[in-house]
Motif scaffolding. Structure first.
Motif: not given
Length: 910
Positions: A39-44, A48-50
């Protein structure tokens, strides 16, 4: 540690195959990476890999409209229902056959799955607990060939399914009296994507030969009439020829061409093709591979096999722009909810790109190593990881964000080893191209290139603790080369080994270099005594790897016979040994003629690393396991299974008997289907197809393991990528000297009585992080010195460890700096005597403070620059009075920022 590290993250690989999906808010991107999901948080700017995995590689992902659930389906049709809030598996389901696509309805109540030539409509899992989360509602028949894509109307009444038979079918999620299920033709190749227009039944279909058909419907969505119950019942009984045990299979085998004329009346829904457009006007890139459509902005994005993508505005088919992002096939495209960001996945090179099309800039641009990663190294503060791959690239990753921030491509052949110098600002890499290169992490450039007099292939690399001496071992001339970092000159060539040099290691505390070779010896070279051989240790087998303990008093050696031996190198005495081959449990490859037990005799441990405190050692090799041993007791503490992905080879000890025939393994038969993964056999005169192309499974292996200097995590380069295991990844209750009177209520009572030291000791005994934080932050800043001086020595180390982790998240920076300062001033001398044991904690603390220092110093420099700029502007305008007043402020700010930097520097522990 008393509890094992847990899987923390997957770096080095950002995309493998499957469809990309943006989350509901449009700020995060879900990307399938092998059998895991990142899951790539593009804003911050975080990744993270689940902490979950499927059995095989993931091929399609379905995301619910509210963003709380995801369905992950692997190559064989096994599905996981995953909660993205709790990051856990809720339900498992098996579809029995490979699934091509999955999509939730916009209202979140249903989802459609396509496999074979059928479409299956399921009830979506609800908010309540259910015995079976996947309840089949209907089965749709129609296409003759495999189904490829799905799209829903905005009100979830109908959905369209594209097929390899060049037709597109419009189906109703419910029974509609005026909607007959017939196919839309008009294409000459496989349907890649189909999209409904916003709040309409109008349809766009796109085929692989880069053709777009625009279909207009004569009926609005509100014009669909429900079917009377009796008609629905009679139609339901018509589809009884189902072979699978499905709950309510309803076969729809109505074709528009074969319908009687009575059904072609005016009150039925009719489609007419109003336009057909072609993409390939300018060149020969007619193999369209993926497409996405944003309904609100009418934006169509199409990707091609040549790496080119187009942006068109529909329905007029106006080209907005056309760009090339790669020379590889674009496998997946996704557009976020606002229509600003477009995500592209290229499976050939493992590229993941997020493009903001209006500003024509990258939001994210990440790529893993094209071939397998071979080596890794932690920076001294544990903040960065450098990796080297067989593709000749050196990449540096940030451990906190999991992103690669620089790639060095100067090497022309595979990189065999990477390491950091003691400062942490220089990365060194050795390569088979005959060079050792030094890269500067300030300016991101290759500032030194070390070469040998005769071209040599370097297989290993080491740098001394001062960072001044660089050594590399050759695998063809059997020599060790020594260079000076300052001048770049070759200082010496050490000869004496009679086989390829396999590993080098400098003693962290002394000027001694250990070299291992295939000639069954380990030689120790004294740098201060003109590089003479101080000692030669004779082994029973070819030596593969050597490693010094962090205090420099012990040497670990792994040989080809699978043994790890420990040596007191000062006296040349062996102190212990571990038989490690059987612990690794080598697997059997599909094409192996012999069993795993027999094959294991030729395999061994190929990488070693001591933990930061030197009490345990990590070992890995040609296996899916990484073993951690206690050095003193010489016993196996834990085995980590780094992968459960059966898409990789050598995962199982025994071959599946169902895949064995009287002629041998089925894996020996290369099935040429002519599809994406098979061998495309061309007809005479046809250019497409290549008999040299074969589908192969990469073998699972661990090429390098390294412990973080902070002691909180370790990393391994594997076939899957760079895996990080960390102690900080889960909630763990780990009490310390717990007493019956130590309860949260008693701790709060002690705190109210202002007995701060006692409250801190009790909180550490209970060892709950939130409670410790609450107690420490309740201490007044005026009482910090008193509390620190009265704290027992045993709890000083625990408080330092807590401070290091608290710096990462807390906003009370000044308070924690005061506490840290006081701790070091009052307990500094005692801490120095236990420096070896405390080194990981101190480095963890240094890493946290360094990160804050960099953030604050950047902010201060920016503010100073802004004020100086404002002053310069005001002086030019002749406002002298204002300039005089602000110059005083500038001096004060300069002195304040300098004071702040000095304070932070003072608190850094070295």
């Amino acid at each position: 540690p008393s509890f094992p590290p847990q899987f923390s993250g997957l770096l080095g690989t950002v995309y493998r195959r499957g469809n990309l999906s943006f989350t509901r808010d449009g700020n995060s991107l879900l990307s399938p990476v092998g059998n895991r999901v990142s899951l790539f948080d593009l804003k911050n700017n975080k990744c993270e890999t689940l902490p979950l995995a499927t059995r095989l590689n993931i091929v399609c992902v379905g995301l619910s409209p509210d963003g709380s659930l995801a369905i992950l389906i692997d190559e064989e049709g096994a599905a996981l229902l995953v909660s993205l809030i709790g990051k856990c598996v809720i339900h498992q389901f098996y579809f029995h056959k490979p699934v091509h696509s999955v999509k939730f309805s916009p209202d979140g109540k249903k989802f459609v799955v396509t496999k074979d030539n059928l479409a299956y409509l399921y009830h979506a899992p609800g908010k309540k607990r259910e015995f079976n989360a996947f309840v089949l509602d209907k089965t749709y028949y129609g296409p003759y060939d495999e189904t490829t894509c799905i799209d829903w109307t905005d009100d979830s009444k109908c959905f369209a399914v594209g097929s390899k038979d060049m037709s597109t079918w419009v189906f109703g999620a419910e029974r509609w009296a005026n909607l007959i299920y017939y196919s839309l033709g008009g294409h000459k190749d496989v349907i890649v994507a189909c999209f409904f227009e916003e709040n309409s039944l109008d349809l766009y279909t796109i085929s692989q030969d880069a053709a777009l058909c625009v279909w207009q419907c004569d009926t609005e969505l509100d014009g669909l009439k429900p079917m009377p119950p009796k008609d629905a019942a009679t139609e339901e009984n018509a589809g009884e020829n189902d072979e699978e045990l499905l709950e309510e299979p309803k076969g729809e085998e109505i074709h528009g061409k074969t319908n009687p004329s009575e059904q072609e009346t005016r009150n039925k829904v009719k489609y007419s093709r109003v336009a057909k457009y072609f993409f390939n006007k300018e060149g020969d890139f007619n193999n369209l591979t993926s497409a996405a459509y944003h309904k609100k902005t009418h934006l169509l994005v199409t990707g091609f096999a040549s790496g080119i993508f187009h942006l068109h505005e529909l329905p007029d088919f106006n080209l907005i722009h056309s760009l090339s992002i790669s020379d590889q096939r674009i496998a997946s495209i996704s557009i976020n909810c606002t229509g600003d960001w477009i995500a592209f996945g290229c499976s050939g090179f493992g590229q993941l790109l997020v493009w903001e099309w209006q500003s024509e800039s990258y939001v994210l641009k990440q790529q893993g190593h094209f071939n397998s990663m071979v080596s890794l190294a932690y920076s001294p503060d544990g903040q960065y990881i450098a990796t080297g791959g067989e593709d000749g690239k050196v990449k540096v990753w940030n451990t906190s964000s999991s992103f690669c921030f620089v790639t060095f491509t100067e090497h022309t052949s595979g990189v065999t080893a990477v390491t950091f110098t003691s400062t942490g600002y220089v990365v060194l890499s050795a390569s088979l191209d005959g060079t050792v290169r030094a890269f500067d992490l300030h300016r991101y450039r290759n500032f030194r290139t070390f070469t040998s007099p005769r071209p040599s292939q370097f297989s290993c690399l080491a740098v001394d603790s001062s960072g001044e001496i660089v050594s590399a071992g050759s695998q063809d001339s059997f020599e060790i080369f020594i260079w000076s970092m300052q001048s770049g000159r070759l200082l010496d060539v050490l000869a004496g080994h009679e086989g390829p040099i396999s590993s080098l290691a400098f003693n962290p505390m002394k000027c001694v270099l250990a070299s291992a070779s295939w000639d069954k010896t380990v030689k120790l070279w004294d740098m201060l005594d003109s590089w003479r051989t101080k000692e030669t240790l004779i082994m029973n087998s070819d030596v593969l790897v050597v490693a010094f303990r962090p205090d420099g008093k012990e040497l670990a050696v792994a040989a080809l016979n699978g043994q790890i031996t420990f040596w007191d190198h000062e006296n040349a005495v062996q102190t212990g040994s571990i038989e490690g081959r059987h612990d690794l449990q080598m697997g059997r490859k599909e094409l192996d003629k012999i069993t795993a037990k027999q094959a294991a005799k030729g395999k061994s441990i190929s990488t070693l690393c001591y933990s930061a405190d030197g009490q345990s050692i990590l070992a890995g090799g040609l296996s899916k396991f990484v073993c951690i041993y206690n050095v003193k007791e010489q016993i196996l503490m834990k085995k980590f299974e780094i992968s459960c992905n059966h898409s990789l080879d050598a995962m199982e000890e025994y071959l599946d008997r169902r895949k064995m025939t009287e002629f041998g393994s089925l894996a020996l038969i290369d099935e040429g289907g002519g599809g994406d993964d098979g061998v495309a056999i061309p007809l005479p005169g046809v250019k497409r197809g290549d008999m040299s192309y074969r589908h192969f499974k990469p073998e699972i292996r661990v090429t390098c393991v390294r412990f973080s200097p902070t002691g909180r995590s370790w990393a391994a380069t594997t076939t899957e990528g760079l895996l990080i295991y960390s102690l900080d990844s889960g909630l763990i209750f780990d009490p310390f000297e717990l007493d019956i009177d130590v309860t949260p209520s008693n701790i709060h009572k002690t705190l109210r009585q202002k007995e701060y030291t006692m409250a801190i000791i009790m909180a550490f005994k209970l060892n709950e992080k939130k409670l410790i934080q609450e107690v420490i932050e309740a201490v007044p800043s005026s009482e910090v010195d008193v509390v620190c001086s009265s704290l027992p020595d045993l709890y000083v180390e625990k408080l330092l460890e807590f401070l290091a982790s608290a710096f990462e998240t807390s906003c009370h920076l000044e308070f924690y700096l005061i506490l840290n300062d006081s701790m070091n001033l009052l307990h500094g001398q005692k801490l120095k005597t236990r420096s070896v044991k405390l080194l990981p904690v101190i480095q963890f603390l240094q890493k946290s403070i360094q990160r804050h220092f960099e953030d604050v110093s950047k902010l201060c420099e920016w503010n100073i620059y802004n004020i100086k700029y404002a002053l310069a502007v005001s002086q030019q305008r002749g406002v002298k009075r204002l300039a005089e007043e602000t110059s005083v402020d500038e001096e004060e700010l300069d002195s304040d920022s300098d004071y702040l930097m000095k304070e932070v520097h003072k608190d850094k522990l070295s």
